[in-house]
Design a protein around this motif. Structure first.
Motif, PDB file in Angstrom:
ATOM      1  N   ALA A 155      13.553  -4.184  15.676  1.00 30.16           N
ATOM      2  CA  ALA A 155      13.691  -3.322  14.285  1.00 30.16           C
ATOM      3  C   ALA A 155      12.922  -3.884  13.309  1.00 30.16           C
ATOM      4  CB  ALA A 155      15.116  -3.322  13.962  1.00 30.16           C
ATOM      5  N   ASP A 156      12.710  -5.178  13.001  1.00 26.65           N
ATOM      6  CA  ASP A 156      12.092  -5.768  11.792  1.00 26.65           C
ATOM      7  C   ASP A 156      10.699  -6.020  11.739  1.00 26.65           C
ATOM      8  OD1 ASP A 156      14.950  -5.793  10.687  1.00 26.65           O
ATOM      9  OD2 ASP A 156      15.283  -7.865  11.076  1.00 26.65           O
ATOM     10  N   SER A 157      10.261  -6.141  13.032  1.00 20.80           N
ATOM     11  CA  SER A 157       8.805  -6.376  13.210  1.00 20.80           C
ATOM     12  C   SER A 157       8.108  -5.368  13.912  1.00 20.80           C
ATOM     13  CB  SER A 157       8.837  -7.652  13.924  1.00 20.80           C
ATOM     14  OG  SER A 157       7.136  -7.903  14.172  1.00 20.80           O
ATOM     15  N   LYS A 158       7.329  -4.387  13.038  1.00 24.99           N
ATOM     16  CA  LYS A 158       6.492  -3.257  13.633  1.00 24.99           C
ATOM     17  C   LYS A 158       5.651  -3.714  14.918  1.00 24.99           C
ATOM     18  CE  LYS A 158       4.710   1.051  12.508  1.00 24.99           C
ATOM     19  NZ  LYS A 158       4.440   2.208  11.394  1.00 24.99           N
ATOM     20  N   SER A 159       4.919  -4.911  14.265  1.00 24.84           N
ATOM     21  CA  SER A 159       3.850  -5.407  15.290  1.00 24.84           C
ATOM     22  C   SER A 159       4.434  -5.813  16.554  1.00 24.84           C
ATOM     23  CB  SER A 159       3.040  -6.337  14.727  1.00 24.84           C
ATOM     24  OG  SER A 159       4.138  -7.560  14.410  1.00 24.84           O
ATOM     25  N   PHE A 160       5.663  -6.486  16.588  1.00 29.19           N
ATOM     26  CA  PHE A 160       6.442  -6.955  17.988  1.00 29.19           C
ATOM     27  C   PHE A 160       6.731  -5.641  18.462  1.00 29.19           C
ATOM     28  CE2 PHE A 160      10.180  -8.281  20.159  1.00 29.19           C
ATOM     29  CZ  PHE A 160       9.499  -9.146  20.956  1.00 29.19           C
ATOM     30  N   ALA A 161       7.100  -4.772  17.936  1.00 31.48           N
ATOM     31  CA  ALA A 161       7.860  -3.457  18.805  1.00 31.48           C
ATOM     32  C   ALA A 161       6.496  -3.006  19.443  1.00 31.48           C
ATOM     33  CB  ALA A 161       8.418  -2.738  17.887  1.00 31.48           C
ATOM     34  N   GLN A 162       5.431  -2.935  18.589  1.00 34.86           N
ATOM     35  CA  GLN A 162       4.385  -2.131  19.338  1.00 34.86           C
ATOM     36  C   GLN A 162       3.434  -3.149  20.516  1.00 34.86           C
ATOM     37  OE1 GLN A 162       1.626  -2.100  15.704  1.00 34.86           O
ATOM     38  NE2 GLN A 162       2.072   0.200  15.545  1.00 34.86           N
ATOM     39  N   LYS A 163       3.557  -4.263  20.614  1.00 36.13           N
ATOM     40  CA  LYS A 163       3.483  -5.266  21.670  1.00 36.13           C
ATOM     41  C   LYS A 163       4.093  -5.035  22.878  1.00 36.13           C
ATOM     42  CE  LYS A 163       1.558  -8.874  18.742  1.00 36.13           C
ATOM     43  NZ  LYS A 163       1.896 -10.357  18.296  1.00 36.13           N
ATOM     44  N   VAL A 164       5.572  -4.564  22.609  1.00 37.34           N
ATOM     45  CA  VAL A 164       6.402  -4.789  23.409  1.00 37.34           C
ATOM     46  C   VAL A 164       6.129  -3.156  24.185  1.00 37.34           C
ATOM     47  CG1 VAL A 164       8.698  -4.460  24.344  1.00 37.34           C
ATOM     48  CG2 VAL A 164       8.126  -6.322  22.878  1.00 37.34           C
ATOM     49  N   MET A 165       6.050  -2.238  23.344  1.00 34.75           N
ATOM     50  CA  MET A 165       5.798  -0.836  24.037  1.00 34.75           C
ATOM     51  C   MET A 165       4.395  -0.657  24.504  1.00 34.75           C
ATOM     52  SD  MET A 165       6.435   2.608  21.674  1.00 34.75           S
ATOM     53  CE  MET A 165       6.193   4.171  22.294  1.00 34.75           C
ATOM     54  N   TYR A 166       3.638  -1.475  23.980  1.00 36.09           N
ATOM     55  CA  TYR A 166       2.046  -1.277  24.744  1.00 36.09           C
ATOM     56  C   TYR A 166       1.987  -1.900  26.061  1.00 36.09           C
ATOM     57  CZ  TYR A 166      -2.838  -1.731  25.557  1.00 36.09           C
ATOM     58  OH  TYR A 166      -4.095  -1.656  26.033  1.00 36.09           O
ATOM     59  N   ALA A 167       2.850  -3.094  26.015  1.00 35.79           N
ATOM     60  CA  ALA A 167       2.905  -3.885  27.506  1.00 35.79           C
ATOM     61  C   ALA A 167       3.532  -2.964  28.390  1.00 35.79           C
ATOM     62  CB  ALA A 167       3.318  -5.463  27.393  1.00 35.79           C
ATOM     63  N   ALA A 168       4.750  -2.264  27.898  1.00 33.22           N
ATOM     64  CA  ALA A 168       5.695  -1.702  28.830  1.00 33.22           C
ATOM     65  C   ALA A 168       4.992  -0.189  29.277  1.00 33.22           C
ATOM     66  CB  ALA A 168       7.031  -1.173  27.946  1.00 33.22           C
ATOM     67  N   GLN A 169       4.446   0.439  28.124  1.00 30.52           N
ATOM     68  CA  GLN A 169       3.475   1.381  28.886  1.00 30.52           C
ATOM     69  C   GLN A 169       2.398   1.262  29.766  1.00 30.52           C
ATOM     70  OE1 GLN A 169       2.486   3.302  24.957  1.00 30.52           O
ATOM     71  NE2 GLN A 169       4.037   4.586  25.132  1.00 30.52           N
ATOM     72  N   GLN A 170       1.773   0.083  29.901  1.00 32.70           N
ATOM     73  CA  GLN A 170       0.907  -0.401  30.666  1.00 32.70           C
ATOM     74  C   GLN A 170       1.423  -0.935  31.975  1.00 32.70           C
ATOM     75  OE1 GLN A 170      -2.616  -0.160  30.159  1.00 32.70           O
ATOM     76  NE2 GLN A 170      -1.864   0.909  28.143  1.00 32.70           N
ATOM     77  N   SER A 171       2.820  -0.928  32.023  1.00 30.61           N
ATOM     78  CA  SER A 171       3.476  -1.535  33.134  1.00 30.61           C
ATOM     79  C   SER A 171       3.569  -2.891  33.520  1.00 30.61           C
ATOM     80  CB  SER A 171       3.214  -0.709  34.548  1.00 30.61           C
ATOM     81  OG  SER A 171       3.609   0.712  34.652  1.00 30.61           O
ATOM     82  N   ASN A 172       3.039  -3.586  32.438  1.00 39.12           N
ATOM     83  CA  ASN A 172       2.949  -5.088  32.364  1.00 39.12           C
ATOM     84  C   ASN A 172       4.520  -5.882  32.107  1.00 39.12           C
ATOM     85  OD1 ASN A 172       2.058  -7.822  32.241  1.00 39.12           O
ATOM     86  ND2 ASN A 172       0.456  -7.132  31.005  1.00 39.12           N
ATOM     87  N   THR A 173       5.070  -5.904  33.265  1.00 43.14           N
ATOM     88  CA  THR A 173       6.323  -6.420  33.040  1.00 43.14           C
ATOM     89  C   THR A 173       6.507  -8.057  32.745  1.00 43.14           C
ATOM     90  OG1 THR A 173       6.556  -6.439  35.576  1.00 43.14           O
ATOM     91  CG2 THR A 173       7.451  -4.809  34.585  1.00 43.14           C
ATOM     92  N   LYS A 174       5.327  -8.526  33.304  1.00 42.35           N
ATOM     93  CA  LYS A 174       5.335 -10.002  32.775  1.00 42.35           C
ATOM     94  C   LYS A 174       4.996 -10.149  31.664  1.00 42.35           C
ATOM     95  CE  LYS A 174       3.651 -11.667  37.723  1.00 42.35           C
ATOM     96  NZ  LYS A 174       2.593 -12.380  37.981  1.00 42.35           N
TER      97      LYS A 174
END
Length: 136
Positions: free
Chosen positions: A70-89
Motif C-alpha cells: 500500500a505504501d510503496s508504489k514501486s514495490f506494488a508495480q514490481k509484484v504486479m509486473y512479475a505476476a502478470q509475467q507468471s514469474n512466481t519465483k
C-alpha cells in the motif's frame, strides 16, 4: 389426516395415547425427560491456544506485507509486473523481501493474486490466512 406436531431430528418416545379413529384434534404427548443425554468429551484448549498465537503472528506478517504494497508504489508495480509475467519465483522473492517469516504461497491469475500465509506449529499445519488482492 392427523395433525402431528414434532421437533425434527430429535428422537421421541410416544406415551400411550388412546387412538380415536378420524379425530382431527388428537396430538401425541412426548416425554422429553426420557430422551438420552449427550456425552461430550473433555475440552483440551492446548492446540486451540497455539493456533490463536500462531494466527497473531500470521496477521503481523500479513500487515507487514500489505503495508509495503500500500505504501510503496514501486514495490506494488514490481509484484504486479512479475505476476502478470507468471514469474512466481520473482513474486515469492519480492514477498519474502518484505521481512515475512511465515510460509507464503502465491497463486496468480489475470485478475489478481491470492496469497496463503501459513504457520507450522508442532509440525502440524495449525492455521492459515488467505488474502485475495485484485488489480482488475
Amino acid at each position: 389426516m392427523f395433525p402431528y406436531y414434532y421437533q425434527p431430528f430429535i428422537p421421541m418416545k410416544c406415551v400411550n395415547v388412546p387412538f380415536q379413529h378420524r379425530q382431527s384434534n388428537m396430538v401425541p404427548y412426548y416425554n422429553y425427560s426420557e430422551l438420552p443425554n449427550r456425552q461430550y468429551p473433555e475440552v483440551d484448549v492446548t492446540l486451540f491456544e497455539q493456533s490463536a498465537k500462531s494466527m497473531q503472528l500470521l496477521l503481523k506478517d500479513a500487515n507487514l506485507l500489505l503495508n509495503k504494497l500500500a505504501d510503496s508504489k514501486s514495490f506494488a508495480q514490481k509484484v504486479m509486473y512479475a505476476a502478470q509475467q507468471s514469474n512466481t519465483k520473482e513474486v515469492d522473492k519480492l514477498i519474502k523481501s518484505t521481512g515475512i517469516k511465515s510460509d507464503v504461497s502465491a497463486n496468480i491469475d489475470p485478475d489478481g493474486i491470492n496469497l496463503k500465509i501459513s504457520s507450522k506449529g508442532n509440525n502440524t499445519d495449525c492455521c492459515q490466512l488467505k488474502i485475495a488482492l485484485r488489480w482488475r
